[in-house]
Design a protein around this motif. Structure first.
Motif, short mmCIF file in Angstrom:
data_model
loop_
_atom_site.label_atom_id
_atom_site.label_comp_id
_atom_site.label_asym_id
_atom_site.label_seq_id
_atom_site.Cartn_x
_atom_site.Cartn_y
_atom_site.Cartn_z
N TYR A 214 73.74 76.57 3.16
CA TYR A 214 74.44 75.93 2.00
C TYR A 214 73.74 74.77 1.37
CZ TYR A 214 74.84 72.50 6.14
OH TYR A 214 74.57 71.72 7.19
N GLY A 215 72.42 74.79 1.52
CA GLY A 215 71.24 73.87 0.94
C GLY A 215 70.89 72.98 1.96
N GLN A 216 70.99 73.12 3.53
CA GLN A 216 70.61 72.32 4.16
C GLN A 216 69.35 72.21 4.32
OE1 GLN A 216 72.24 75.46 4.77
NE2 GLN A 216 72.13 76.04 6.71
N ARG A 217 68.63 70.99 4.91
CA ARG A 217 67.51 70.80 5.00
C ARG A 217 66.59 71.80 5.52
NH1 ARG A 217 66.94 65.01 5.79
NH2 ARG A 217 64.81 65.34 5.98
N ASN B 90 75.63 75.80 -2.60
CA ASN B 90 74.87 75.05 -3.11
C ASN B 90 75.34 73.41 -2.86
OD1 ASN B 90 72.82 76.91 -4.21
ND2 ASN B 90 74.34 77.39 -5.81
N GLY C 83 73.84 71.42 -1.35
CA GLY C 83 72.59 70.56 -1.49
C GLY C 83 72.35 70.08 -2.77
N SER D 71 74.26 63.42 1.90
CA SER D 71 74.26 63.53 3.29
C SER D 71 72.56 63.70 3.66
CB SER D 71 74.80 64.78 3.79
OG SER D 71 74.40 65.27 5.09
N THR E 139 71.44 67.43 3.48
CA THR E 139 71.02 68.26 2.45
C THR E 139 70.21 67.58 1.48
OG1 THR E 139 73.17 67.24 1.42
CG2 THR E 139 73.59 69.10 2.62
N ASP E 140 70.04 66.38 1.73
CA ASP E 140 69.23 65.57 0.74
C ASP E 140 67.87 65.21 1.46
OD1 ASP E 140 67.80 63.77 -0.95
OD2 ASP E 140 69.71 62.77 -1.77
N VAL F 96 78.33 65.72 5.98
CA VAL F 96 78.34 66.57 4.32
C VAL F 96 79.66 66.38 3.93
CG1 VAL F 96 77.85 68.67 3.47
CG2 VAL F 96 76.35 67.99 5.49
N ARG G 178 82.48 69.09 4.09
CA ARG G 178 81.75 70.70 4.50
C ARG G 178 82.82 71.65 5.11
NH1 ARG G 178 76.95 70.48 8.42
NH2 ARG G 178 78.49 69.75 9.75
#
Length: 224
Positions: free
Chosen positions: A36-39, A65, A67, A72, A75-76, A96, A99
């Motif tokens: 989901y665009g996690q770091r 997406n 992110g 959050s 994600t950022d 998030v 989420r």
């Protein structure tokens, strides 16, 4: 056929939830994870290992997406993951936005596509980081919405049930059950920071350490 969809992040909670669902005797158990665009991708790698070890019917990874929105520290990448505090009362930066609402909506779509009446999610409002989408009232509201917004639930006479078996249980209780079910906790990943090894200082790492200590088991660490 009697089928279940289990949200599988690769963490401790979702691993025990998967094994619990497997123990219920469903004809099929499907695992659903999210990119989901996690770091970091570390948790997803662990989700794949857990699903393989558990022998699920299928393991799907849905790409989203979230992110793109930011908001959050998960994600950022311009935001730092703050050090943890197991006694915190505020919502941490790792929350998030919506989420679990998004995840359960996708899970409902997947469940309806395969005619599965059961969705499992490993949230808890007792021993968690303060997230509003881990509360039982949210789960109940989502179940109602899903059954108003799917043909299965609204017209097909096949309502979808959301199971949150640990909503009122501590992580220590989860670990005890996981040991009974044969969960290999060394395949699970909890750290928010996603380095080569768990940082040991984020909320998730601290909650994990606290849970193993309270359950009276040694955390074997991470093998992959």
């Amino acid at each position: 056929m009697n089928k279940a969809v289990v949200l599988l992040s690769g963490g401790l909670d979702s691993a025990v939830t998967l094994y619990l669902a497997k123990s219920k005797g469903y004809d099929e158990v499907h695992a659903l994870s999210f990119d989901y665009g996690q770091r970091h991708q570390t948790e997803l790698n662990h989700a794949m290992a857990i699903a393989s070890r558990a022998g699920v019917t299928a393991h799907k990874i849905a790409t989203l997406n979230l992110g793109d929105f930011g908001g959050s520290s998960l994600t950022d990448k311009n935001m730092e993951v703050e050090d943890g505090d197991v006694n915190r009362t505020d919502i941490p930066l790792t929350y998030v936005p919506a989420r679990n609402m998004v995840f359960l909506s996708v899970a409902a779509s997947y469940a309806e596509s395969i005619q599965a009446q059961h969705i499992y999610i490993g949230v808890s409002e007792v021993d968690y980081s303060g997230y509003v989408d881990c509360r039982q009232e949210f789960i109940d509201a989502m179940e109602l919405a899903i059954n108003k917004g799917t043909v299965m639930g609204a017209e097909g006479g096949m309502p979808i049930k959301i199971h949150a078996p640990f909503a009122n249980k501590t992580k220590a209780q989860e670990i005890t059950l996981g040991m009974e079910l044969g969960v290999d906790f060394s395949l699970t990943w909890s750290c928010y920071r996603g380095g080569e090894k768990p940082c040991g200082t984020c909320d998730s790492c601290l909650l994990r350490a606290k849970a193993f200590a309270e359950a009276g088991f040694e955390d074997a660490g991470v093998k992959i």
